[in-house]
Design a protein around this motif. Sequence first.
Motif, PDB file in Angstrom:
ATOM      1  N   GLY A 261       0.565  -0.749   0.097  1.00 12.25           N
ATOM      2  CA  GLY A 261       0.297  -0.018   0.094  1.00 12.25           C
ATOM      3  C   GLY A 261       0.895   1.428  -0.314  1.00 12.25           C
ATOM      4  N   LEU A 262       2.174   0.820   0.173  1.00  8.58           N
ATOM      5  CA  LEU A 262       2.936   2.433   0.256  1.00  8.58           C
ATOM      6  C   LEU A 262       3.993   2.283  -1.139  1.00  8.58           C
ATOM      7  CD1 LEU A 262       3.776   5.079   2.683  1.00  8.58           C
ATOM      8  CD2 LEU A 262       5.249   3.600   3.447  1.00  8.58           C
ATOM      9  N   LYS A 263       4.173   2.719  -1.498  1.00  5.81           N
ATOM     10  CA  LYS A 263       5.280   3.021  -2.757  1.00  5.81           C
ATOM     11  C   LYS A 263       6.032   3.185  -2.266  1.00  5.81           C
ATOM     12  CE  LYS A 263       1.578   5.673  -6.227  1.00  5.81           C
ATOM     13  NZ  LYS A 263       1.847   6.719  -6.546  1.00  5.81           N
ATOM     14  N   ASN A 264       6.735   3.763  -1.458  1.00  6.00           N
ATOM     15  CA  ASN A 264       8.596   4.247  -1.090  1.00  6.00           C
ATOM     16  C   ASN A 264       8.263   3.381   0.264  1.00  6.00           C
ATOM     17  OD1 ASN A 264      11.205   5.278  -1.216  1.00  6.00           O
ATOM     18  ND2 ASN A 264      10.305   7.146  -0.004  1.00  6.00           N
ATOM     19  N   ALA A 265       8.211   2.277   0.083  1.00  3.80           N
ATOM     20  CA  ALA A 265       8.298   1.154   1.174  1.00  3.80           C
ATOM     21  C   ALA A 265       8.590  -0.242   0.175  1.00  3.80           C
ATOM     22  CB  ALA A 265       6.939   1.000   1.838  1.00  3.80           C
ATOM     23  N   ARG A 266       9.763  -1.028   1.073  1.00  4.27           N
ATOM     24  CA  ARG A 266      10.719  -2.612   0.189  1.00  4.27           C
ATOM     25  C   ARG A 266      10.867  -3.233   1.631  1.00  4.27           C
ATOM     26  NH1 ARG A 266       9.385   0.398  -2.676  1.00  4.27           N
ATOM     27  NH2 ARG A 266      10.636   1.044  -5.126  1.00  4.27           N
ATOM     28  N   LEU A 267      10.408  -4.397   1.565  1.00  4.84           N
ATOM     29  CA  LEU A 267      10.164  -5.725   2.248  1.00  4.84           C
ATOM     30  C   LEU A 267      11.682  -6.320   1.533  1.00  4.84           C
ATOM     31  CD1 LEU A 267       8.718  -7.439   4.053  1.00  4.84           C
ATOM     32  CD2 LEU A 267       7.831  -8.136   2.288  1.00  4.84           C
ATOM     33  N   LEU A 268      12.544  -6.665   2.864  1.00  2.00           N
ATOM     34  CA  LEU A 268      13.507  -7.589   3.064  1.00  2.00           C
ATOM     35  C   LEU A 268      13.788  -8.875   3.640  1.00  2.00           C
ATOM     36  CD1 LEU A 268      16.470  -8.094   1.522  1.00  2.00           C
ATOM     37  CD2 LEU A 268      16.876  -6.731   4.114  1.00  2.00           C
ATOM     38  N   ILE A 269      13.276 -10.477   3.436  1.00  2.00           N
ATOM     39  CA  ILE A 269      13.175 -11.385   3.877  1.00  2.00           C
ATOM     40  C   ILE A 269      14.584 -11.455   4.439  1.00  2.00           C
ATOM     41  CG2 ILE A 269      11.986 -13.481   4.046  1.00  2.00           C
ATOM     42  CD1 ILE A 269       9.558 -12.126   2.300  1.00  2.00           C
ATOM     43  N   ALA A 270      14.922 -11.639   5.588  1.00  2.00           N
ATOM     44  CA  ALA A 270      16.242 -12.027   6.091  1.00  2.00           C
ATOM     45  C   ALA A 270      16.500 -11.625   7.538  1.00  2.00           C
ATOM     46  CB  ALA A 270      17.416 -11.060   5.610  1.00  2.00           C
ATOM     47  N   GLU A 271      17.253 -12.863   7.845  1.00  2.00           N
ATOM     48  CA  GLU A 271      17.431 -12.842   9.829  1.00  2.00           C
ATOM     49  C   GLU A 271      18.907 -12.199   9.529  1.00  2.00           C
ATOM     50  OE1 GLU A 271      16.743 -15.882  13.327  1.00  2.00           O
ATOM     51  OE2 GLU A 271      18.654 -16.346  12.099  1.00  2.00           O
ATOM     52  N   GLN A 272      19.842 -12.775   8.729  1.00  2.00           N
ATOM     53  CA  GLN A 272      20.754 -11.567   8.980  1.00  2.00           C
ATOM     54  C   GLN A 272      21.173 -11.577   7.744  1.00  2.00           C
ATOM     55  OE1 GLN A 272      23.630 -13.880  10.432  1.00  2.00           O
ATOM     56  NE2 GLN A 272      25.672 -12.574  10.799  1.00  2.00           N
ATOM     57  N   LEU A 273      21.398  -9.771   7.681  1.00  2.00           N
ATOM     58  CA  LEU A 273      22.215  -9.706   6.124  1.00  2.00           C
ATOM     59  C   LEU A 273      23.564  -9.927   5.850  1.00  2.00           C
ATOM     60  CD1 LEU A 273      19.761  -7.654   7.017  1.00  2.00           C
ATOM     61  CD2 LEU A 273      20.689  -5.771   6.114  1.00  2.00           C
ATOM     62  N   SER A 274      23.678  -9.908   4.574  1.00  2.00           N
ATOM     63  CA  SER A 274      24.718 -10.842   3.854  1.00  2.00           C
ATOM     64  C   SER A 274      25.916  -8.807   4.218  1.00  2.00           C
ATOM     65  CB  SER A 274      25.220 -10.514   2.705  1.00  2.00           C
ATOM     66  OG  SER A 274      26.816 -11.078   2.082  1.00  2.00           O
ATOM     67  N   GLY A 275      27.285  -8.618   4.298  1.00  2.00           N
ATOM     68  CA  GLY A 275      28.020  -7.939   4.319  1.00  2.00           C
ATOM     69  C   GLY A 275      27.828  -7.278   2.921  1.00  2.00           C
ATOM     70  N   GLN A 276      27.848  -8.558   2.498  1.00  2.00           N
ATOM     71  CA  GLN A 276      28.083  -7.403   0.273  1.00  2.00           C
ATOM     72  C   GLN A 276      26.737  -7.206  -0.076  1.00  2.00           C
ATOM     73  OE1 GLN A 276      31.196  -8.199  -0.275  1.00  2.00           O
ATOM     74  NE2 GLN A 276      31.842  -8.545   1.570  1.00  2.00           N
ATOM     75  N   SER A 277      24.937  -8.078   0.646  1.00  2.00           N
ATOM     76  CA  SER A 277      24.559  -7.022  -0.198  1.00  2.00           C
ATOM     77  C   SER A 277      24.408  -5.890   0.055  1.00  2.00           C
ATOM     78  CB  SER A 277      23.149  -8.153   1.028  1.00  2.00           C
ATOM     79  OG  SER A 277      23.168  -6.931   2.322  1.00  2.00           O
ATOM     80  N   ASP A 278      23.620  -4.936  -1.371  1.00  2.00           N
ATOM     81  CA  ASP A 278      22.916  -3.927  -1.351  1.00  2.00           C
ATOM     82  C   ASP A 278      22.271  -3.248  -0.291  1.00  2.00           C
ATOM     83  OD1 ASP A 278      23.319  -3.682  -3.888  1.00  2.00           O
ATOM     84  OD2 ASP A 278      22.666  -3.658  -4.897  1.00  2.00           O
ATOM     85  N   TRP A 279      21.635  -3.935   0.783  1.00  2.00           N
ATOM     86  CA  TRP A 279      20.992  -2.985   2.069  1.00  2.00           C
ATOM     87  C   TRP A 279      21.685  -2.982   3.160  1.00  2.00           C
ATOM     88  CZ3 TRP A 279      17.579   0.221   1.944  1.00  2.00           C
ATOM     89  CH2 TRP A 279      16.076  -0.003   0.488  1.00  2.00           C
ATOM     90  N   TYR A 280      22.784  -3.792   2.530  1.00  2.00           N
ATOM     91  CA  TYR A 280      24.151  -3.464   4.300  1.00  2.00           C
ATOM     92  C   TYR A 280      24.600  -2.089   4.025  1.00  2.00           C
ATOM     93  CZ  TYR A 280      27.159  -5.816   7.882  1.00  2.00           C
ATOM     94  OH  TYR A 280      28.150  -5.067   8.613  1.00  2.00           O
ATOM     95  N   GLN A 281      25.025  -2.354   2.304  1.00  2.00           N
ATOM     96  CA  GLN A 281      25.973  -0.568   2.000  1.00  2.00           C
ATOM     97  C   GLN A 281      24.801   0.636   1.890  1.00  2.00           C
ATOM     98  OE1 GLN A 281      28.403  -1.711   1.551  1.00  2.00           O
ATOM     99  NE2 GLN A 281      28.720  -3.167   2.024  1.00  2.00           N
ATOM    100  N   GLN A 282      23.578   0.760   1.450  1.00  2.00           N
ATOM    101  CA  GLN A 282      23.127   1.489   1.935  1.00  2.00           C
ATOM    102  C   GLN A 282      22.421   1.787   3.054  1.00  2.00           C
ATOM    103  OE1 GLN A 282      19.158   1.017  -0.941  1.00  2.00           O
ATOM    104  NE2 GLN A 282      20.512  -0.294  -1.712  1.00  2.00           N
TER     105      GLN A 282
END
Length: 207
Positions: free
Chosen positions: A58-79
Amino acid sequence: MTRSESDRRPWCRACERPASHCLCSLIPDLDSNTHLLVIQHPSEQRHPLNTARLLVRGLKNARLLIAEQLSGQSDWYQQLQDPAWRTELLFPGAESALLLAASADTRPRRLVLLDGTWRKARKILHVNPVLQHLPRVALPVGLHSRYRVRKAPMEGALSTVEAAVAALNIIEPDTDFSALLTPFEALIDGQIKAMGEERFHRNYRPS
């Protein structure tokens, strides 16, 4: 109610609900200046009362990330470490400042929410130092949840969509985000109807 491979009922792929209980017509299409990132524990992905999915739909400016632990190499980890953004973690506790709208900080704002049971949300935080290093903010005390078919772990605990709406209404007071709660309330009403009033009153009504 859970979905299984043997479930042959017509299914809405958009809202991940049985076609007979599709919520798509109730889901708004709202925009916000604030970016929301919802990190969902994997065990919540197929939960029939998945409010994070409704929020992100319902919200354009929202994202869902399904994860328990974020990889240090992932885009979201950097962002999440990008100093060009004002990124905050919405999480209650003694280390959290009260969420406010006004600020001299002109950077684009990102709010991170953790979706899962209280224990699972704490686990996500515990195993991700990148989240531990974010400034923490909390909602005002005294808010009450309409999530009537899950027992709150503490006073003032809200579902993910309720917490997001409360936060956005604080950060952007000139916009009303309450339409995001319409499919959520229909979801809860449908679940109560499915279980029956007697069972609902026995298991979930406060004594």
